[in-house]
Design an enzyme around this catalytic site. Sequence first.
Site, PDB file in Angstrom:
ATOM      1  CB  THR A  31       5.960 -22.373   1.720  1.00 16.74           C
ATOM      2  OG1 THR A  31       4.814 -22.315   0.876  1.00 16.74           O
ATOM      3  CG2 THR A  31       6.023 -21.100   2.538  1.00 16.74           C
TER       4      THR A  31
ATOM      5  CB  SER B 167      -1.383 -17.188   5.322  1.00 22.51           C
ATOM      6  OG  SER B 167      -0.293 -18.074   5.537  1.00 22.51           O
TER       7      SER B 167
ATOM      8  CE1 TYR C 232       3.650 -22.977   7.067  1.00 22.62           C
ATOM      9  CE2 TYR C 232       2.543 -22.309   5.043  1.00 22.62           C
ATOM     10  CZ  TYR C 232       3.496 -23.067   5.696  1.00 22.62           C
ATOM     11  OH  TYR C 232       4.293 -23.910   4.980  1.00 22.62           O
ATOM     12  CG  HIS C 233       2.216 -18.853   3.078  1.00 24.98           C
ATOM     13  ND1 HIS C 233       0.856 -19.013   3.174  1.00 24.98           N
ATOM     14  CD2 HIS C 233       2.657 -19.866   2.301  1.00 24.98           C
ATOM     15  CE1 HIS C 233       0.483 -20.082   2.465  1.00 24.98           C
ATOM     16  NE2 HIS C 233       1.558 -20.620   1.934  1.00 24.98           N
TER      17      HIS C 233
ATOM     18  CE  LYS D  50       7.130 -23.454   6.505  1.00 29.84           C
ATOM     19  NZ  LYS D  50       8.019 -24.531   6.910  1.00 29.84           N
TER      20      LYS D  50
HETATM   21  N1  USQ Z   1      -8.255 -23.863  -2.546  1.00 32.86           N
HETATM   22  C1  USQ Z   1      -9.524 -23.931  -3.103  1.00 32.86           C
HETATM   23  N2  USQ Z   1     -10.416 -24.786  -2.535  1.00 32.86           N
HETATM   24  C2  USQ Z   1     -10.105 -25.578  -1.462  1.00 32.86           C
HETATM   25  C3  USQ Z   1      -8.806 -25.510  -0.911  1.00 32.86           C
HETATM   26  C4  USQ Z   1      -7.902 -24.633  -1.470  1.00 32.86           C
HETATM   27  O1  USQ Z   1      -9.844 -23.245  -4.079  1.00 32.86           O
HETATM   28  O2  USQ Z   1     -10.978 -26.320  -1.012  1.00 32.86           O
HETATM   29  C5  USQ Z   1      -7.240 -22.970  -3.147  1.00 32.86           C
HETATM   30  C6  USQ Z   1      -6.655 -21.979  -2.161  1.00 32.86           C
HETATM   31  O3  USQ Z   1      -7.458 -20.840  -2.062  1.00 32.86           O
HETATM   32  C7  USQ Z   1      -5.266 -21.742  -2.737  1.00 32.86           C
HETATM   33  C8  USQ Z   1      -4.909 -23.070  -3.400  1.00 32.86           C
HETATM   34  O4  USQ Z   1      -6.149 -23.773  -3.552  1.00 32.86           O
HETATM   35  O5  USQ Z   1      -5.333 -20.756  -3.733  1.00 32.86           O
HETATM   36  C9  USQ Z   1      -3.955 -23.937  -2.591  1.00 32.86           C
HETATM   37  O6  USQ Z   1      -4.489 -24.128  -1.302  1.00 32.86           O
HETATM   38  P1  USQ Z   1      -3.982 -25.282  -0.297  1.00 32.86           P
HETATM   39  O7  USQ Z   1      -4.899 -25.271   0.881  1.00 32.86           O
HETATM   40  O8  USQ Z   1      -3.809 -26.551  -1.030  1.00 32.86           O
HETATM   41  O9  USQ Z   1      -2.515 -24.783   0.041  1.00 32.86           O
HETATM   42  P2  USQ Z   1      -1.969 -23.604   0.995  1.00 32.86           P
HETATM   43  O10 USQ Z   1      -2.961 -23.113   1.963  1.00 32.86           O
HETATM   44  O11 USQ Z   1      -1.351 -22.582   0.098  1.00 32.86           O
HETATM   45  O12 USQ Z   1      -0.854 -24.346   1.824  1.00 32.86           O
HETATM   46  C10 USQ Z   1      -0.274 -25.582   1.431  1.00 32.86           C
HETATM   47  C11 USQ Z   1       0.370 -26.244   2.642  1.00 32.86           C
HETATM   48  C12 USQ Z   1       1.524 -25.391   3.134  1.00 32.86           C
HETATM   49  C13 USQ Z   1       2.490 -25.127   1.986  1.00 32.86           C
HETATM   50  C14 USQ Z   1       1.758 -24.484   0.832  1.00 32.86           C
HETATM   51  C15 USQ Z   1       2.617 -24.284  -0.390  1.00 32.86           C
HETATM   52  O13 USQ Z   1      -0.595 -26.440   3.664  1.00 32.86           O
HETATM   53  O14 USQ Z   1       2.180 -26.059   4.194  1.00 32.86           O
HETATM   54  O15 USQ Z   1       3.523 -24.281   2.414  1.00 32.86           O
HETATM   55  O16 USQ Z   1       0.700 -25.356   0.431  1.00 32.86           O
HETATM   56  S1  USQ Z   1       2.148 -22.855  -1.332  1.00 32.86           S
HETATM   57  O17 USQ Z   1       0.712 -22.896  -1.598  1.00 32.86           O
HETATM   58  O18 USQ Z   1       2.901 -22.883  -2.578  1.00 32.86           O
HETATM   59  O19 USQ Z   1       2.478 -21.698  -0.531  1.00 32.86           O
END
Ligand code: USQ
Length: 396
Positions: free
Chosen positions: A158, A193, A195-196, A199
Amino acid sequence: MSHVLILGGDGYLGWPTAMYFSNRGYQVTVVDNYFRRNACTELDTGMLYPVPTLIERAKIWHEKTGHEIKVVIGNLTEPDVMRQLFDGTVSYQWAVNDAFTGLPDTVVHYAEQPSAPYSLLDYKHADITLTNNLRVTNNLLWAVRDFSRDTHIIKLGTMGEYGTPNIDIEEGWLDIEHKGRKGKFLFPRAAGSLYHTTKVMDTDLSWFAVRMWDLKVTDLMQGPVYGIETEESLIDPRLNTIFNYDEIFGTIVNRFVTQSVVGYPLTVYGKGGQTRGYLNIKDTLQCVHASEKTPADTGELRIFNQIMETFSVNQLAELAQNVGNARGHKVEIKSIPNPRREAEEHYYNPTYQGLKNIGVEPHYLTEDVMHGLFEVVEKFKQNIRKDVIFKGVKWG
Ligand code: USQ
């Protein structure tokens, strides 16, 4: 025919990947223990539409296309379940032909707990995340070491492994000059997190296995994925992938579209300047396929940043609002106190050229693509539950 073994074949990405390879003439085996579905039931997350079991989906796929996807239902944290996939003693829960397919040329490893909020719900869920993710990776590396060192492992990492550093993010590796000497190291990681963090540990385990046993590993540092439809899911709606819009398993674009359709103000966490790299589910499939066609070398940990473009949360909210309003929804954007601990304004400049260099042609999140996503979600409007959209899982 090349044999692709997909670990976590029932998940959001696993099932579309299985159909994608099967449709292109590969022999495909999928393994899953229904972790994601069971977690959705346990946490009462709601679902946009019901999804047939893995066995039912494999049967529908066979009826519609004549292709076979062999199904194993099993828990890959148990070493024997993993090893039986390689030593020929596996029994398939569903297959047209029960004979052992043989050693896989490629393993695609998605068999992990994929949600950051899930990993921070409480101690129990943190422990499940750590135990599941690290054991499956360790079991896989040992099985490949013991039975099939030529197998190419494609592991989903990730972009969150890097965090949001104040320097440009390279594709996995960084050349460092220190006190007059030079070396190449894994790019510094600062996961946001638990989870991260698993990874990050997966990457370290893979790097160890590559150094010690000369395995071939491609680590795909993926950003948040959006979308439902793929070429294969259009064959029959029952083949659609699992789609979450809740706080635990829903990713932001899928959530914002669902929220717009049901009249729930878009949940921008904090200032909304959080920037990430995004990709269409169709591009996940392309990236995995391109990696399979040009495998890592023996003794190589090859890392690609698997994103196609970057957006801030505010930009995504505006895009969803524009498209939603154009379709007759009344989309409101509402900043709410951030339940996560993360930088809300930061520098973000990742490199993501490697996958394009091996043939990936990006789909971008245009207004047209957003309209397409709305169109699918609108069909299931009556199933959307407002009560699961935001519960406020605190990370700090
Ligand atoms: N966010 C909001 N509002 C929401 C949901 C999320 O502002 O209702 C923000 C979060 O705070 C974050 C961003 O949007 O800053 C992305 O959140 P997300 O829930 O879409 O993604 P994340 O929790 O980071 O995890 C997801 C996948 C995970 C993958 C990761 C890639 O669930 O499996 O590894 O994206 S990354 O984000 O590049 O680490």
